[in-house]
Design a protein around this motif. Structure first.
Motif, PDB file in Angstrom:
ATOM      1  N   PRO A  16       0.808  -1.224   0.000  1.00  0.00           N
ATOM      2  CA  PRO A  16       0.000   0.000   0.000  1.00  0.00           C
ATOM      3  C   PRO A  16       0.840   1.273   0.000  1.00  0.00           C
ATOM      4  CG  PRO A  16      -0.855  -1.527   1.611  1.00  0.00           C
ATOM      5  CD  PRO A  16       0.391  -2.142   1.048  1.00  0.00           C
ATOM      6  N   SER A  17       2.019   1.239   0.660  1.00  0.00           N
ATOM      7  CA  SER A  17       2.813   2.479   0.639  1.00  0.00           C
ATOM      8  C   SER A  17       3.268   2.772  -0.763  1.00  0.00           C
ATOM      9  CB  SER A  17       4.052   2.428   1.505  1.00  0.00           C
ATOM     10  OG  SER A  17       4.187   1.273   2.159  1.00  0.00           O
TER      11      SER A  17
ATOM     12  N   LEU B 208       0.362   4.291  -2.773  1.00  0.00           N
ATOM     13  CA  LEU B 208       0.137   5.688  -2.413  1.00  0.00           C
ATOM     14  C   LEU B 208       1.277   6.548  -2.914  1.00  0.00           C
ATOM     15  CD1 LEU B 208      -1.609   7.675  -0.887  1.00  0.00           C
ATOM     16  CD2 LEU B 208      -0.179   7.304   1.078  1.00  0.00           C
TER      17      LEU B 208
ATOM     18  N   LYS C 190     -10.011  18.897   7.343  1.00  0.00           N
ATOM     19  CA  LYS C 190      -9.873  17.446   7.338  1.00  0.00           C
ATOM     20  C   LYS C 190     -10.861  16.866   8.330  1.00  0.00           C
ATOM     21  CE  LYS C 190      -6.442  13.849   8.038  1.00  0.00           C
ATOM     22  NZ  LYS C 190      -5.053  13.524   8.243  1.00  0.00           N
TER      23      LYS C 190
ATOM     24  N   LEU D  72     -11.843  13.463  10.245  1.00  0.00           N
ATOM     25  CA  LEU D  72     -11.302  12.147  10.567  1.00  0.00           C
ATOM     26  C   LEU D  72     -12.432  11.126  10.563  1.00  0.00           C
ATOM     27  CD1 LEU D  72      -9.195  13.315  13.603  1.00  0.00           C
ATOM     28  CD2 LEU D  72      -8.353  12.879  11.336  1.00  0.00           C
ATOM     29  N   GLY D  73     -12.117   9.934  10.121  1.00  0.00           N
ATOM     30  CA  GLY D  73     -13.114   8.871  10.108  1.00  0.00           C
ATOM     31  C   GLY D  73     -12.533   7.639  10.770  1.00  0.00           C
ATOM     32  N   THR D  74     -13.374   6.626  10.959  1.00  0.00           N
ATOM     33  CA  THR D  74     -12.866   5.459  11.667  1.00  0.00           C
ATOM     34  C   THR D  74     -11.936   4.626  10.802  1.00  0.00           C
ATOM     35  OG1 THR D  74     -14.889   4.341  11.046  1.00  0.00           O
ATOM     36  CG2 THR D  74     -14.810   5.250  13.240  1.00  0.00           C
ATOM     37  N   ARG D  75     -12.230   4.541   9.487  1.00  0.00           N
ATOM     38  CA  ARG D  75     -11.335   3.739   8.652  1.00  0.00           C
ATOM     39  C   ARG D  75     -10.440   4.603   7.773  1.00  0.00           C
ATOM     40  NH1 ARG D  75     -15.904  -0.037   8.038  1.00  0.00           N
ATOM     41  NH2 ARG D  75     -16.449   0.852   6.040  1.00  0.00           N
ATOM     42  N   LYS D  76     -11.010   5.655   7.259  1.00  0.00           N
ATOM     43  CA  LYS D  76     -10.211   6.551   6.412  1.00  0.00           C
ATOM     44  C   LYS D  76     -10.629   7.980   6.730  1.00  0.00           C
ATOM     45  CE  LYS D  76     -11.213   4.075   2.622  1.00  0.00           C
ATOM     46  NZ  LYS D  76     -11.189   3.601   1.230  1.00  0.00           N
ATOM     47  N   ASN D  77      -9.813   8.912   6.278  1.00  0.00           N
ATOM     48  CA  ASN D  77     -10.126  10.310   6.559  1.00  0.00           C
ATOM     49  C   ASN D  77     -10.525  11.025   5.281  1.00  0.00           C
ATOM     50  OD1 ASN D  77      -9.033   9.688   9.109  1.00  0.00           O
ATOM     51  ND2 ASN D  77      -6.992  10.127   8.320  1.00  0.00           N
TER      52      ASN D  77
ATOM     53  N   GLU E  67      -6.871  10.698   0.422  1.00  0.00           N
ATOM     54  CA  GLU E  67      -5.471  11.075   0.595  1.00  0.00           C
ATOM     55  C   GLU E  67      -5.116  11.980  -0.556  1.00  0.00           C
ATOM     56  OE1 GLU E  67      -2.790  10.208   2.526  1.00  0.00           O
ATOM     57  OE2 GLU E  67      -3.780   8.838   3.886  1.00  0.00           O
TER      58      GLU E  67
ATOM     59  N   ARG F  43     -23.138  10.468  14.512  1.00  0.00           N
ATOM     60  CA  ARG F  43     -22.441   9.327  13.941  1.00  0.00           C
ATOM     61  C   ARG F  43     -21.037   9.679  13.574  1.00  0.00           C
ATOM     62  NH1 ARG F  43     -25.570   4.999  13.607  1.00  0.00           N
ATOM     63  NH2 ARG F  43     -24.235   3.659  12.481  1.00  0.00           N
ATOM     64  N   PHE F  44     -20.152   8.720  13.731  1.00  0.00           N
ATOM     65  CA  PHE F  44     -18.814   8.895  13.193  1.00  0.00           C
ATOM     66  C   PHE F  44     -18.831   8.579  11.704  1.00  0.00           C
ATOM     67  CE2 PHE F  44     -16.359  10.023  16.631  1.00  0.00           C
ATOM     68  CZ  PHE F  44     -16.531   9.192  17.718  1.00  0.00           C
TER      69      PHE F  44
ATOM     70  N   ILE G  82     -10.403  20.751  11.614  1.00  0.00           N
ATOM     71  CA  ILE G  82      -9.774  19.434  11.722  1.00  0.00           C
ATOM     72  C   ILE G  82     -10.442  18.729  12.878  1.00  0.00           C
ATOM     73  CG2 ILE G  82      -7.649  18.182  12.143  1.00  0.00           C
ATOM     74  CD1 ILE G  82      -6.163  20.471  11.030  1.00  0.00           C
TER      75      ILE G  82
ATOM     76  N   TRP H  65     -13.598  15.470  14.021  1.00  0.00           N
ATOM     77  CA  TRP H  65     -14.414  14.313  13.719  1.00  0.00           C
ATOM     78  C   TRP H  65     -15.745  14.682  13.093  1.00  0.00           C
ATOM     79  CZ3 TRP H  65     -12.430   9.458  14.394  1.00  0.00           C
ATOM     80  CH2 TRP H  65     -11.276   9.370  15.150  1.00  0.00           C
TER      81      TRP H  65
END
Lengths: 587, 275
Positions: free
Chosen positions: A127-128, A131, A214, A216-221, A299, A323-324, A517, A519
């Motif tokens: 994955p790096s 990206l 930005k 923030l989310g639980t899996r991705k932002n 990203e 909700r998140f 920035i 949630w």
């Protein structure tokens, strides 16, 4: 083949040199060999014939030695031994016995071949790497071909030229100010975001661009960018017209089901009076809450995705749930009350709420347009002014004023969201009368209570000190960014209602911007209280026709009958009696 | 986060919005060294920041060789002068839960909480009892709670010696990328609660020197941690959803890890609604 040939020769020698055995185990065999080999020569042409037992043993032994080893690389014991013995006899060294094992091992090692093919599979990209490639691509297109000639001057963009890249805000300058206050993202991220924004200006007809922040989310932002399109470009925007149509057809289906369903045993006079609340249309593109268009990406370097337009029902629902975000735009939201949309709609709704509540500027930077025509003023009359323009004569204010703890020196320059879910009031009655619609609409209107009162929000350009405080703390917290160097510090404004929203003001208030920035959650001040389900609906109006009555018991029935009979009897008897009485009176 | 190399390591948590201004970094670099010497600590950690209305508190913790015991907490408003916080007792923590609203920024401020005490007969006229909670006490309790609830370390970063002491593992090389994607590779840095309740069968596979703490997998509610890979797989970030603002980072394959809290100091009690 050469080792066995050598051996053959050696066999020949042994014929002459008696007592020298080539087959290791049986001496008796070697003695007979000379005789038997002669016999072989004689009988070669005869083909297969039975071998005498000594020869049989000899052949068996040789076959055993020639058997393929367990490794499938052409190695067998016979060849190995023949090679070994050849080497020993050729070298004729004195140390042969000691070196026997070593030489055997050497031969084996030499013979070893690598089984696997030399062409290996390419290991998949981590994955790096994925990206990094995406971001490298982005940077490559931005910086163009490398120039190796050091003295040649770079193609600096001409200052006066109309360059679409000039629309990208100077994020580095903003980063510097935010960093002074200890807020924001690392500077490298700002650079990446700036580079990623180039893609936006190239693809879309953008007039202004701002890095919103930005989430923030639980899996991705999500990285969010706010844009305004040029006038007239909003129509080319396809967004979710399909979504709206689907919703309206759903409503129609619901209505028809209630009224036209023939399976219900409802008589014609009694009809349920449920009426779905009127659908408030969203503001047209380019105005009100839909004035700004938002782009998100997970990203910088990954492609930007446009968020759909907002409609009031979504804002109203977003206020009721908490909700998140997960980071996937297509995620379903399961909540109570049900949210009409996917995560991208919820994201858009929260962004709209945050923007409306936290876009502030120093008082005096914006002013109302005095040259507004009268017609426009009347239209926006009950709501107050909708738009404001930059005041060119703003002189700025000193730092001490900007950091005023009461917050009187900052004001909102974006309209707040009404409880209805829009910036401007929409009268649902006007919408209704226009519809030809269902038959019952006329009846319903007569039963309707008085027209709902228009909702008014606080007027534009009100100072932030007028905002509702959260519990005991004020809604906005102004601060100065530096203690050690107060002469050159900037003013920071932190929002308490939406924790994570920061605004700074520098250069005497002439340079300012906001950033979020966090949630994406509002500070409720207390615990979150989910909405209670509504009361159970009463289906029919209660009235004498449908109120249940108990069946009369047998005693009551007989008493009733008796009373009825009495009455009749009395009625007859009463007449006779009356006649008699009158006759009596006459006498 | 370790105070040595703070100015470099703070970049790792930057993607969550936690950054220090150059002024704060400069002040912390000097004052934390002085704190370490004066308190004779083995290590000093920059714990984080608690945001208040008028001012923010910067928190630092100094530890001896045994990192779980003897933790002293200090607070500062300007990163230059540090004050010792009283250790949080159970009673203090119970009381601090009653205080609502944000921290004001003034350590001597007193929160008031009024409680209606009903007499035993259930009469309506009750006595009003006002409990005052000092902001310092509340600060100390909140920090202790955060440490107990969400402070985490990677598995095998700490070793329990046979005599019960907990030391940092000098040969900790970091988690691999695949290990760092699993929640069970991270452990709460506190005395184990769920560990004793495990069956013998489960305990048989654990290594007593390493697995003496609870892992994150047993956290309730499930999903109260957000695990994300930044920079592809070059950095793994864990954010707590129970205490919004707590961020833990680890670079897989290296021994770099650390955590920081920057937030209001309010527990997210609505978490079950939000997942």
């Amino acid at each position: 083949m050469s080792p066995s040939v050598v051996l053959h020769k050696m066999k020949g020698e042994s014929r002459k040199v008696r007592g020298r055995s080539t087959v290791p185990h049986d001496d008796s065999v070697s003695e007979d060999q000379s005789n038997q080999s002669q016999r072989y020569d004689d009988n070669e042409e005869e083909g297969f014939r039975e071998l005498p037992p000594e020869e049989q043993r000899c052949v068996n032994a040789k076959l055993f030695l020639m058997r393929e080893g367990s490794e499938v690389d052409g190695q067998n014991l016979y060849n190995h031994l023949s090679t070994l013995l050849t080497k020993i006899l050729v070298e004729k060294s004195d140390d042969a016995l000691n070196k026997l094992e070593d030489e055997s091992k050497d031969f084996k090692r030499e013979k070893f071949t690598y089984k696997e093919p030399f062409i290996k599979d390419n290991p998949g990209r981590t994955p790096s790497e994925v990206l990094a490639h995406a971001q490298w691509q982005m940077m490559k297109t931005a910086c163009g071909d490398p120039k190796f000639i050091p003295n040649e001057s770079f193609d600096l963009p001409d200052e006066d030229e109309e360059d679409i890249y000039r629309l990208i805000p100077n994020l580095m300058k903003q980063a510097l100010f935010f960093e002074q206050a200890g807020v924001g993202l690392p500077r490298e991220e700002f650079i990446r975001i700036t580079t990623a924004m180039r893609e936006l200006v190239e693809k879309w007809p953008i007039e202004t661009l701002r890095f919103w922040g930005k989430i923030l989310g639980t899996r991705k932002n999500y990285y969010v960018v706010e844009a305004e399109f040029k006038d007239g470009e909003y129509e080319s925007d396809l967004s979710d017209d399909e979504g709206d149509e689907d919703k309206s057809s759903n409503d129609k289906i619901e209505d028809s089901m209630i009224f036209d369903d023939e399976s219900t045993t409802v008589t014609d006079e009694i009809k349920p009076f449920y009426k779905p609340p009127p659908r408030i249309p969203c503001e047209s593109m380019g105005t009100g809450l839909n004035k700004h268009v938002y782009f998100v990406c997970n990203e910088p370097g990954l492609p930007w995705i446009r968020l759909p337009h907002i409609n009031p029902a979504q804002i109203v629902a977003a206020r009721k749930i908490r909700r998140f975000f997960t980071g996937d735009l297509g995620e379903h939201i399961v909540s109570h009350p049900p949210f009409p949309g996917l995560e991208k709609n919820l994201l858009r709704a929260q962004i709209a709420r945050i923007s409306a509540a936290t876009t502030v500027s120093p008082i005096g930077y914006f002013r109302f347009d005095d040259n507004e025509e009268e017609e426009d003023a009347e239209e926006s009359g009950s709501n107050g002014r909708n738009t404001c323009i930059i005041d060119q004569e703003f002189e700025g204010m000193p730092l001490r004023d900007l950091c005023d703890p009461t917050g009187q020196t900052w004001c909102h320059h974006m309209q707040s969201v009404l409880p209805q879910g829009r910036n401007t009031w929409f009268n649902p009655m006007e919408g209704k009368s226009g519809e030809g619609g269902e038959e019952d609409s006329d009846e319903e209107e007569r039963n309707e209570p008085d027209e709902p009162e228009p909702e008014v929000g606080p007027p534009l350009l009100t100072p932030v000190s007028e905002d509702q405080p959260v519990h005991d703390s004020p809604a906005w917290i102004p601060r100065i960014s530096s203690r050690l160097v107060p002469e050159f510090a900037v003013a920071m404004l932190q929002s308490n209602t939406w924790p994570g929203s920061w605004t700074f003001g520098a250069e005497r208030g002439r340079y300012f911007t906001s950033l979020y920035i966090g949630w994406g959650q509002k500070n409720l001040g207390g615990a979150f209280e989910p909405e209670i389900p509504p009361d159970v609906m009463e289906e029919f109006p209660s009235g004498p026709e449908i109120t249940e009555a108990d069946d009369p018991s047998p005693e009551e029935e007989s008493a009733f009958k008796a009373a009825l009979a009495d009455k009749e009897f009395d009625a007859e008897f009463g007449e006779d009696q009356a006649e008699e009485e009158t006759s009596d009176v006459d006498d | 986060m370790d105070s040595e190399g703070l100015h470099l390591n703070i970049d790792y948590v930057g993607s969550s919005g936690i950054i220090l201004s150059p002024e704060q970094k400069a002040a912390l670099q000097t004052s934390l060294v002085i704190l370490k010497n004066s308190g004779k600590f083995h290590r000093v950690y920059f714990w984080g920041k608690i945001l208040g209305v008028k001012d923010d508190y910067f928190i630092a913790q100094g530890v001896g060789r045994d990192e779980m015991e003897n933790r002293k907490t200090f607070y500062s408003k300007d990163c230059v002068h540090w004050g010792l916080l009283p250790p949080a007792t159970k009673a203090m923590r119970e009381q601090s839960k009653l205080a609502q609203g944000r921290f004001t920024g003034d350590p001597s401020y007193e929160f008031e909480h009024t409680e209606q005490k009903k007499s035993e007969d259930g009469e309506e006229a009750g006595e009003e009892e006002t409990i005052t909670i000092k902001e310092e006490d509340r600060l100390s309790s909140v920090i202790a709670e955060i440490d107990e609830d969400v402070k985490i370390v990677p598995r095998s970063a700490f070793i329990k010696t046979p005599d019960g002491k907990i030391n940092a593992n000098r040969s900790f090389e970091g988690l691999s990328v695949s290990e760092s994607a699993k929640l069970c590779s991270y452990m709460h840095f506190r005395d184990a609660i769920c560990l004793q309740e495990k069956s013998l069968l489960q305990k048989a596979n654990l290594d007593k020197a390493i697995d003496f703490m609870d892992t994150l997998e047993e956290d309730i509610p499930k999903g109260s941690w957000s695990l994300q890979f930044e920079r592809g797989s070059g950095l793994v970030t864990l954010r707590s959803l129970l205490w919004l603002g707590y961020v833990f980072y680890h670079v897989p394959g290296t021994h770099m890890y650390g955590s920081c809290y920057v937030g209001n100091g309010e527990k997210n009690l609505d978490l079950p609604f939000m997942l």
